[in-house]
Design a protein around this motif. Structure first.
Motif, PDB file in Angstrom:
ATOM      1  N   LEU A 228       0.871  -1.179   0.000  1.00 23.62           N
ATOM      2  CA  LEU A 228       0.000   0.000   0.000  1.00 23.62           C
ATOM      3  C   LEU A 228       0.905   1.227   0.000  1.00 23.62           C
ATOM      4  CD1 LEU A 228      -2.666   1.520   0.212  1.00 23.62           C
ATOM      5  CD2 LEU A 228      -2.565   1.193   2.703  1.00 23.62           C
ATOM      6  N   LEU A 229       0.966   1.906  -1.118  1.00 23.31           N
ATOM      7  CA  LEU A 229       1.939   2.971  -1.327  1.00 23.31           C
ATOM      8  C   LEU A 229       1.267   4.337  -1.290  1.00 23.31           C
ATOM      9  CD1 LEU A 229       3.853   1.332  -4.316  1.00 23.31           C
ATOM     10  CD2 LEU A 229       4.287   1.067  -1.855  1.00 23.31           C
ATOM     11  N   THR A 230       1.811   5.228  -0.483  1.00 25.77           N
ATOM     12  CA  THR A 230       1.375   6.619  -0.490  1.00 25.77           C
ATOM     13  C   THR A 230       2.597   7.519  -0.595  1.00 25.77           C
ATOM     14  OG1 THR A 230       1.326   6.708   1.944  1.00 25.77           O
ATOM     15  CG2 THR A 230      -0.746   6.202   0.815  1.00 25.77           C
ATOM     16  N   LEU A 231       2.399   8.689  -1.148  1.00 25.46           N
ATOM     17  CA  LEU A 231       3.472   9.612  -1.458  1.00 25.46           C
ATOM     18  C   LEU A 231       3.702  10.626  -0.335  1.00 25.46           C
ATOM     19  CD1 LEU A 231       2.159  10.359  -5.032  1.00 25.46           C
ATOM     20  CD2 LEU A 231       4.277   9.100  -4.560  1.00 25.46           C
ATOM     21  N   TYR A 232       4.821  11.347  -0.427  1.00 23.20           N
ATOM     22  CA  TYR A 232       5.020  12.545   0.366  1.00 23.20           C
ATOM     23  C   TYR A 232       4.416  13.681  -0.452  1.00 23.20           C
ATOM     24  CZ  TYR A 232       7.378  16.244   2.997  1.00 23.20           C
ATOM     25  OH  TYR A 232       7.653  17.355   3.752  1.00 23.20           O
ATOM     26  N   GLN A 233       3.149  13.981  -0.186  1.00 26.42           N
ATOM     27  CA  GLN A 233       2.376  14.898  -1.019  1.00 26.42           C
ATOM     28  C   GLN A 233       2.711  16.355  -0.671  1.00 26.42           C
ATOM     29  OE1 GLN A 233      -1.390  11.740  -1.235  1.00 26.42           O
ATOM     30  NE2 GLN A 233      -1.697  13.746  -0.315  1.00 26.42           N
ATOM     31  N   VAL A 234       2.982  17.147  -1.721  1.00 33.33           N
ATOM     32  CA  VAL A 234       3.437  18.523  -1.516  1.00 33.33           C
ATOM     33  C   VAL A 234       2.677  19.529  -2.386  1.00 33.33           C
ATOM     34  CG1 VAL A 234       5.752  17.901  -0.735  1.00 33.33           C
ATOM     35  CG2 VAL A 234       5.311  18.119  -3.186  1.00 33.33           C
ATOM     36  N   HIS A 235       1.507  19.157  -2.898  1.00 33.48           N
ATOM     37  CA  HIS A 235       0.690  20.043  -3.742  1.00 33.48           C
ATOM     38  C   HIS A 235       1.439  20.452  -5.009  1.00 33.48           C
ATOM     39  CE1 HIS A 235      -2.521  20.473  -0.730  1.00 33.48           C
ATOM     40  NE2 HIS A 235      -1.537  20.434   0.157  1.00 33.48           N
ATOM     41  N   SER A 236       2.106  19.481  -5.618  1.00 29.59           N
ATOM     42  CA  SER A 236       2.897  19.726  -6.819  1.00 29.59           C
ATOM     43  C   SER A 236       2.171  19.162  -8.044  1.00 29.59           C
ATOM     44  CB  SER A 236       4.249  19.018  -6.682  1.00 29.59           C
ATOM     45  OG  SER A 236       4.071  17.606  -6.805  1.00 29.59           O
ATOM     46  N   PRO A 237       2.687  19.413  -9.240  1.00 28.73           N
ATOM     47  CA  PRO A 237       2.175  18.770 -10.447  1.00 28.73           C
ATOM     48  C   PRO A 237       2.912  17.483 -10.791  1.00 28.73           C
ATOM     49  CG  PRO A 237       3.665  20.496 -11.081  1.00 28.73           C
ATOM     50  CD  PRO A 237       3.636  20.505  -9.577  1.00 28.73           C
ATOM     51  N   ASP A 238       3.738  16.979  -9.893  1.00 25.03           N
ATOM     52  CA  ASP A 238       4.660  15.894 -10.220  1.00 25.03           C
ATOM     53  C   ASP A 238       4.025  14.510 -10.059  1.00 25.03           C
ATOM     54  OD1 ASP A 238       6.581  17.847 -10.640  1.00 25.03           O
ATOM     55  OD2 ASP A 238       7.274  17.764  -8.557  1.00 25.03           O
ATOM     56  N   THR A 239       4.389  13.620 -10.992  1.00 28.06           N
ATOM     57  CA  THR A 239       3.902  12.246 -10.995  1.00 28.06           C
ATOM     58  C   THR A 239       5.073  11.288 -10.923  1.00 28.06           C
ATOM     59  OG1 THR A 239       1.960  12.827 -12.313  1.00 28.06           O
ATOM     60  CG2 THR A 239       2.607  10.509 -12.298  1.00 28.06           C
ATOM     61  N   ALA A 240       4.950  10.276 -10.080  1.00 27.68           N
ATOM     62  CA  ALA A 240       5.962   9.219  -9.974  1.00 27.68           C
ATOM     63  C   ALA A 240       5.455   7.961 -10.655  1.00 27.68           C
ATOM     64  CB  ALA A 240       6.268   8.925  -8.504  1.00 27.68           C
ATOM     65  N   ILE A 241       6.258   7.386 -11.543  1.00 27.42           N
ATOM     66  CA  ILE A 241       5.936   6.071 -12.110  1.00 27.42           C
ATOM     67  C   ILE A 241       6.503   5.025 -11.161  1.00 27.42           C
ATOM     68  CG2 ILE A 241       6.375   4.479 -14.007  1.00 27.42           C
ATOM     69  CD1 ILE A 241       6.285   6.839 -15.905  1.00 27.42           C
ATOM     70  N   VAL A 242       5.622   4.173 -10.643  1.00 23.54           N
ATOM     71  CA  VAL A 242       5.984   3.234  -9.582  1.00 23.54           C
ATOM     72  C   VAL A 242       6.102   1.825 -10.169  1.00 23.54           C
ATOM     73  CG1 VAL A 242       5.295   2.286  -7.355  1.00 23.54           C
ATOM     74  CG2 VAL A 242       4.790   4.672  -7.899  1.00 23.54           C
ATOM     75  N   THR A 243       7.213   1.158  -9.868  1.00 22.81           N
ATOM     76  CA  THR A 243       7.428  -0.196 -10.375  1.00 22.81           C
ATOM     77  C   THR A 243       7.591  -1.230  -9.270  1.00 22.81           C
ATOM     78  OG1 THR A 243       9.819   0.208 -10.503  1.00 22.81           O
ATOM     79  CG2 THR A 243       8.511   0.671 -12.486  1.00 22.81           C
ATOM     80  N   GLU A 244       7.804  -0.761  -8.034  1.00 22.94           N
ATOM     81  CA  GLU A 244       8.005  -1.671  -6.914  1.00 22.94           C
ATOM     82  C   GLU A 244       7.669  -0.948  -5.618  1.00 22.94           C
ATOM     83  OE1 GLU A 244      12.080  -2.783  -7.147  1.00 22.94           O
ATOM     84  OE2 GLU A 244      12.823  -0.779  -6.683  1.00 22.94           O
ATOM     85  N   PRO A 245       7.450  -1.700  -4.536  1.00 26.43           N
ATOM     86  CA  PRO A 245       7.156  -1.044  -3.255  1.00 26.43           C
ATOM     87  C   PRO A 245       8.322  -0.172  -2.803  1.00 26.43           C
ATOM     88  CG  PRO A 245       6.621  -3.388  -3.176  1.00 26.43           C
ATOM     89  CD  PRO A 245       7.391  -3.172  -4.442  1.00 26.43           C
ATOM     90  N   PHE A 246       7.991   0.863  -2.025  1.00 26.22           N
ATOM     91  CA  PHE A 246       9.035   1.696  -1.423  1.00 26.22           C
ATOM     92  C   PHE A 246       8.721   1.889   0.054  1.00 26.22           C
ATOM     93  CE2 PHE A 246       6.071   4.463  -3.830  1.00 26.22           C
ATOM     94  CZ  PHE A 246       5.460   5.148  -2.781  1.00 26.22           C
ATOM     95  N   ALA A 247       9.776   2.097   0.822  1.00 25.47           N
ATOM     96  CA  ALA A 247       9.612   2.275   2.266  1.00 25.47           C
ATOM     97  C   ALA A 247       9.047   3.658   2.555  1.00 25.47           C
ATOM     98  CB  ALA A 247      10.956   2.108   2.966  1.00 25.47           C
ATOM     99  N   PRO A 248       8.312   3.815   3.665  1.00 23.79           N
ATOM    100  CA  PRO A 248       7.750   5.132   3.991  1.00 23.79           C
ATOM    101  C   PRO A 248       8.776   6.252   4.005  1.00 23.79           C
ATOM    102  CG  PRO A 248       6.833   3.453   5.433  1.00 23.79           C
ATOM    103  CD  PRO A 248       7.911   2.784   4.633  1.00 23.79           C
TER     104      PRO A 248
END
Length: 256
Positions: free
Chosen positions: A63-83
């Motif tokens: 279950l992946l969530t981002l460090y959201q900063v009100h940006s226009p940026d998109t991350a392409i995710v291919t594998e789990p990442f640590a918090p």
């Protein structure tokens, strides 16, 4: 958990707009607070997120969530990442089954995306800064990079603050008018002089329609008005509460 009828009709996708109900947190965070950035007990947040992961049929680390900063940026995710290594961005795109893309909100607009035929999904956190800055366009571009076709992309607009409950000042409105004069239609005068009520979900929906997608499903649910089901940053602010919880909206590709 609330579903979009358009996304629910896609056999290769699972999704849910989770409410604040069904968790372990107490007080102002009651009960399914999934925001690691809140001041809630981290053990409660971990358990709440584990429950969401279980509902989405993925392990908690997927279950992946981002460090959201009100940006226009998109991350392409291919594998789990640590918090602690989560990308600083406000949307994600993926073509990997088993990864649950989660967006945390408490008045901003969560948007979940899926290609109707290709195994490609996206999820965006669209506050006003992200919406005017291009986060929706960025999400579609990332999905297209993975092979999606925008005419096949479905977008579901989740629970967010409604125009009735979103009062803003004249300087806020001016920001939108400088971007485009016809943005005036998203504002109506409020009872307070030089203040307006802004239709953020309507603005997001119009931005999505301009992208030529294959279908849009606005759920029309207000986070501010429905305290039983949703956290709301603005409601917490009006009450002078020291913090607020975050609900999560999630989409994943099913394994084939």
């Amino acid at each position: 958990m609330i579903e979009s009828s358009l996304l629910a009709a896609l056999p290769h996708v699972a999704h849910g707009f989770f409410t604040r109900e069904g968790g372990t947190s107490g007080g102002i965070y009651a009960s399914l607070n999934c925001g690691p950035g809140s001041k809630d007990d981290p053990a409660h947040v971990r358990e709440n997120r584990a429950r969401v992961a279980q509902a989405m049929d993925v392990p908690p680390e997927n279950l992946l969530t981002l460090y959201q900063v009100h940006s226009p940026d998109t991350a392409i995710v291919t594998e789990p990442f640590a918090p602690e290594t989560r990308p600083e961005a406000d949307s994600m795109a993926a073509d990997t089954p088993g990864l649950a893309l989660g967006i945390l909100t408490a008045d901003c607009v969560p948007v979940l995306f899926a290609d109707k035929t290709a195994p490609i999904i996206g999820a965006a956190h669209s506050g006003w800064k992200g919406a005017i800055g291009g986060v929706l366009e960025s999400t579609i571009a990332a999905m297209e990079k993975l092979g999606a076709k925008r005419a096949n992309i479905i977008a579901a607009i989740g629970p967010a603050i409604s125009q009735t409950n979103y009062e803003v000042g004249a300087e806020f409105r001016d920001t939108f008018l400088k971007d485009a004069k016809d943005n005036a239609r998203w504002f109506v005068p409020s009872d307070k002089p030089d203040h307006f009520r802004f239709d953020l979900p309507g603005y997001v929906e119009e931005k999505l329609r301009a992208l030529g997608l294959g279908g849009i499903d606005p759920l029309g649910l207000c986070t501010y008005a429905d305290e039983k089901r949703f956290f709301s940053f603005r409601r917490a602010t009006h009450r002078g509460e020291p913090d607020y919880g975050r609900q999560v909206s999630v989409i994943r590709l099913k394994r084939t």
